[in-house]
Design a protein around this motif. Structure first.
Motif, mmCIF file in Angstrom:
data_model
loop_
_atom_site.group_PDB
_atom_site.id
_atom_site.type_symbol
_atom_site.label_atom_id
_atom_site.label_comp_id
_atom_site.label_asym_id
_atom_site.label_seq_id
_atom_site.Cartn_x
_atom_site.Cartn_y
_atom_site.Cartn_z
ATOM 1 N N MET A 1 19.987 18.211 -35.609
ATOM 2 C CA MET A 1 19.185 19.016 -36.518
ATOM 3 C C MET A 1 18.040 19.653 -35.712
ATOM 4 O O MET A 1 17.280 18.955 -35.060
ATOM 5 C CB MET A 1 18.619 18.106 -37.623
ATOM 6 N N ASN A 2 17.928 20.973 -35.794
ATOM 7 C CA ASN A 2 16.867 21.639 -35.039
ATOM 8 C C ASN A 2 15.519 21.486 -35.742
ATOM 9 O O ASN A 2 15.438 21.003 -36.869
ATOM 10 C CB ASN A 2 17.203 23.106 -34.777
ATOM 11 N N GLU A 3 14.457 21.895 -35.066
ATOM 12 C CA GLU A 3 13.090 21.705 -35.575
ATOM 13 C C GLU A 3 12.852 22.428 -36.901
ATOM 14 O O GLU A 3 12.177 21.912 -37.789
ATOM 15 C CB GLU A 3 12.067 22.161 -34.535
ATOM 16 N N LYS A 7 11.835 20.650 -40.434
ATOM 17 C CA LYS A 7 10.646 21.039 -41.184
ATOM 18 C C LYS A 7 11.003 21.337 -42.635
ATOM 19 O O LYS A 7 10.333 20.865 -43.560
ATOM 20 C CB LYS A 7 9.986 22.255 -40.529
ATOM 21 N N LYS A 8 12.057 22.099 -42.862
ATOM 22 C CA LYS A 8 12.496 22.423 -44.226
ATOM 23 C C LYS A 8 12.907 21.158 -44.980
ATOM 24 O O LYS A 8 12.587 20.990 -46.150
ATOM 25 C CB LYS A 8 13.657 23.418 -44.207
ATOM 26 N N ASN A 10 11.845 18.089 -44.444
ATOM 27 C CA ASN A 10 10.642 17.313 -44.768
ATOM 28 C C ASN A 10 9.851 17.942 -45.905
ATOM 29 O O ASN A 10 9.289 17.225 -46.741
ATOM 30 C CB ASN A 10 9.775 17.128 -43.526
ATOM 31 N N GLU A 11 9.780 19.271 -45.968
ATOM 32 C CA GLU A 11 9.102 19.949 -47.068
ATOM 33 C C GLU A 11 9.815 19.668 -48.394
ATOM 34 O O GLU A 11 9.169 19.400 -49.405
ATOM 35 C CB GLU A 11 9.045 21.454 -46.809
ATOM 36 N N LEU A 12 11.139 19.745 -48.400
ATOM 37 C CA LEU A 12 11.907 19.447 -49.615
ATOM 38 C C LEU A 12 11.739 17.992 -50.036
ATOM 39 O O LEU A 12 11.599 17.682 -51.221
ATOM 40 C CB LEU A 12 13.386 19.760 -49.408
ATOM 41 N N LYS A 13 11.722 17.114 -49.062
ATOM 42 C CA LYS A 13 11.543 15.688 -49.346
ATOM 43 C C LYS A 13 10.178 15.441 -49.980
ATOM 44 O O LYS A 13 10.061 14.705 -50.970
ATOM 45 C CB LYS A 13 11.684 14.901 -48.041
ATOM 46 N N LYS A 14 9.133 16.082 -49.442
ATOM 47 C CA LYS A 14 7.787 15.919 -49.997
ATOM 48 C C LYS A 14 7.722 16.478 -51.422
ATOM 49 O O LYS A 14 7.154 15.857 -52.320
ATOM 50 C CB LYS A 14 6.743 16.605 -49.120
ATOM 51 N N LYS A 15 8.306 17.655 -51.652
ATOM 52 C CA LYS A 15 8.323 18.240 -52.997
ATOM 53 C C LYS A 15 9.031 17.317 -53.981
ATOM 54 O O LYS A 15 8.582 17.152 -55.111
ATOM 55 C CB LYS A 15 9.015 19.609 -52.990
#
Length: 152
Positions: A1-3, A7-8, A10-15
Motif C-alpha cells: 500500500m503506497n503512502e 493516508k486515505k 487512515n482518514e476513512l478509519k478516523k471518520k
C-alpha cells in the motif's frame, strides 16, 4: 500500500470511528436529556478534542482524574450550588466535560448548567466546567465535592 492510499485509509478509519462515537452520543439518554434541558451545543468532535487539549495544558490533573489544585491561583470549596452565583458571572459560556473520554464537549451558559445540574452531573461520574476563556474551572467530584478555581 503506497503512502497516499495509507493516508486515505487512515482518514476513512478516523471518520468511521467518529461516526460510531456520534451514534453513541445519540443513544445516550442521559446525555440527550442534559443537552435538551440546558440548551447546550455539542461541539464537533475535532473542536471538542482541541478544547480538551487546551484545558489539559492549562489545568493539570492527577493520575486518579482529579484536578491538581496546587497549580490554581485561587480556589474555593462550595457547600451550596447557589454560592457559585456569588463567585462567577453565570451568563458566561462554559464548556462541560466529563471523565468519560468518548463523551462530547458541551458548550452552554453557566446559569443553564446550574439550573439543570442534576442532568449535567448524571451523564458521568466526574464533571468539569471550564469558562470559554479558560480562566475558571469548576469540578464536581463524584463524592459530592464542588471546587471552583480561578487562574487569574
Amino acid at each position: 500500500m503506497n503512502e497516499e492510499m495509507k493516508k486515505k485509509y487512515n482518514e476513512l478509519k478516523k471518520k468511521n470511528e467518529i461516526n460510531i462515537i456520534r451514534k453513541e452520543w445519540e443513544s445516550n439518554t442521559l446525555l440527550q436529556e442534559c443537552i435538551e434541558n440546558t440548551g447546550g451545543k455539542i461541539l464537533d468532535y475535532d473542536e471538542g478534542q482541541k478544547i480538551v487539549i487546551n484545558i489539559q495544558e492549562k489545568f493539570l490533573f492527577t493520575v486518579n482524574g482529579r484536578m491538581d489544585w496546587s497549580n490554581v491561583n485561587t480556589k474555593k470549596s462550595i457547600k451550596k450550588l447557589s454560592d457559585i452565583n456569588d463567585l462567577v458571572d453565570t451568563s458566561v459560556l462554559f464548556y462541560v466535560m466529563w471523565d468519560e473520554e468518548k463523551l462530547p464537549c458541551l458548550e452552554c451558559q453557566l446559569k443553564d448548567i446550574i439550573t439543570f445540574i442534576d442532568d449535567v452531573t448524571s451523564v458521568s461520574f466526574d464533571t468539569w466546567l471550564v469558562s470559554s476563556d479558560y480562566n475558571i474551572i469548576i469540578e464536581f467530584y463524584h463524592e459530592g465535592e464542588i471546587t471552583v478555581g480561578f487562574l487569574s
